[in-house]
Design an enzyme around this catalytic site. Structure first.
Site, PDB file in Angstrom:
ATOM      1  N   HIS A   1      22.661  14.213  26.655  1.00 33.31           N
ATOM      2  CA  HIS A   1      23.013  12.815  26.405  1.00 33.31           C
ATOM      3  C   HIS A   1      21.781  11.910  26.410  1.00 33.31           C
ATOM      4  CE1 HIS A   1      27.348  13.206  26.209  1.00 33.31           C
ATOM      5  NE2 HIS A   1      27.327  13.987  27.277  1.00 33.31           N
TER       6      HIS A   1
ATOM      7  N   SER B   1      31.246  12.962  32.013  1.00 37.91           N
ATOM      8  CA  SER B   1      30.628  14.283  31.954  1.00 37.91           C
ATOM      9  C   SER B   1      30.652  15.017  33.286  1.00 37.91           C
ATOM     10  CB  SER B   1      29.171  14.161  31.500  1.00 37.91           C
ATOM     11  OG  SER B   1      29.076  13.597  30.213  1.00 37.91           O
TER      12      SER B   1
END
Length: 356
Positions: free
Chosen positions: A286, A188
């Site tokens: 997340h 990410s």
């Protein structure tokens, strides 16, 4: 067309039509608008609930129109050309999208996945290397699934949780295709880290606390490279240095800045909060899904965009499937972030030096 009917009913509830020749009523209050927003969000969540969505795998054989939309909607790592998109839907890659029966051919949220031997620590090998473009997949080389880009395509569906459902559905798809696969992780970006860092450096300069951010040895390296005097001048030189991409061209600067930037980034992800939850929106996404903040990766995205957003650092949020429900509940209910030893080690190093 029942959706349009329901929407009309909803709008009429909050915006009743005045009789002809009647005096206009008062304008809607903020409370009325908040109620309308809440009701519309509830309706959209119902209409676009996971049970009404269709999971589609996008391949090079998919219609040209949807491939073009996938390219245009990619918000994390922009697609450069047709060869690039062919790579991203080809061997050792998977691309999935949620679609809805009322919007055929229109992807609502798109997830790109890389199939790798190990959990990837840089994006260059995923989106910029083309060595596997025309090869066949070797299942023995596929041990991990890396979620490297997820993009919501419809601004009107902001707040409707589709991305988390998509990841869960894709995990099931991949487990069906590769029963031996046990490693699931994101790779990410860290949007906002650079701006936060510049603000932190500015605040420390203003308060005369420059010494807290770097070790003595690290400050000596900065002073030596920039020619700046100790204290505030060195801090300002550091600010100017990282505001450009020039520092990544120097191996010496890369080595000198790595420890400081990694621990500052770890603190930004783990320690900086909004209402008790992670300030960084990608981290918050997340962590809500139950992932573990697993590993920070130095020089993971050396593109101009990666350097400008996060000094080239990226992070893996790892999905341990037997822990995601527990982690998600702990985060949502008690604001507890599950993090690895590497991340917590960096956070501890930051806390020893800094008092942000």
């Amino acid at each position: 067309m029942k959706y349009q009917y329901m929407l009309n009913v909803c709008l009429c509830r909050f915006m009743p039509q005045a009789p002809i020749h009647s005096t206009p009523g008062p304008p809607p209050t903020q409370s009325d608008l908040n109620d309308l927003n809440s009701t519309l969000k509830s309706l959209l969540s119902e209409w676009f609930s996971v049970g009404l969505l269709r999971l589609e795998r996008i391949t090079w054989q998919s219609p040209c129109e949807i491939l073009q939309k996938i390219s245009q909607y990619e918000a994390v790592h922009p697609v450069r050309n047709w060869t690039d998109i062919k790579r991203r839907v080809g061997p050792y890659r998977r691309c999935y999208a949620f679609t809805h029966a009322s919007m055929p051919g229109e992807p609502l949220v798109v997830l790109h996945v890389a199939l790798t031997e190990d959990i990837a620590n840089n994006i260059q090998g995923i989106v910029r290397e083309f060595s596997t473009l025309d090869t066949d997949e070797d299942v023995n080389k596929i041990n991990a699934a890396i979620f490297y880009s997820i993009s919501s395509t419809q601004a009107g569906l902001q707040g409707v949780e589709l991305g988390n459902y998509l990841i869960k559905r894709v995990v099931r798809e991949l487990q069906s295709e590769f029963p031996h696969m046990a490693q699931f992780s994101s790779l990410s970006p860290i949007p906002g880290f650079f701006l936060w860092l510049q603000g932190a450096l500015g605040q420390h300069k203003k308060e005369g606390r420059a010494i807290e951010l770097l070790s003595e040895q690290e400050w000596r390296e900065v002073e030596d490279v920039t020619g700046a005097a100790p204290g505030a001048p060195a801090l300002e030189a550091l600010r100017r240095l990282i505001s450009t991409s020039e520092w990544i061209r120097s191996d010496r600067l890369i080595r000198a800045l790595e420890p400081a930037l990694m621990r500052l980034c770890a603190w930004y992800l783990y320690g900086e909060k909004r209402r008790g939850y992670a300030l960084n929106p990608v981290a918050n996404f997340h962590l809500q899904n139950g992932a573990t903040m697993w590993r920070l990766n130095w020089q993971a995205d050396t593109s101009p965009r990666g350097i400008a957003n996060s000094c080239g650092i990226m992070v893996n949020y790892r999905y341990f499937l037997d822990e995601t429900s527990t982690n998600s509940a702990a985060y949502l209910q008690n604001k507890v972030i599950k993090a690895s030893e590497q991340v917590m080690g960096l956070v501890s190093q930051f806390q020893k030096n800094s008092k942000l």
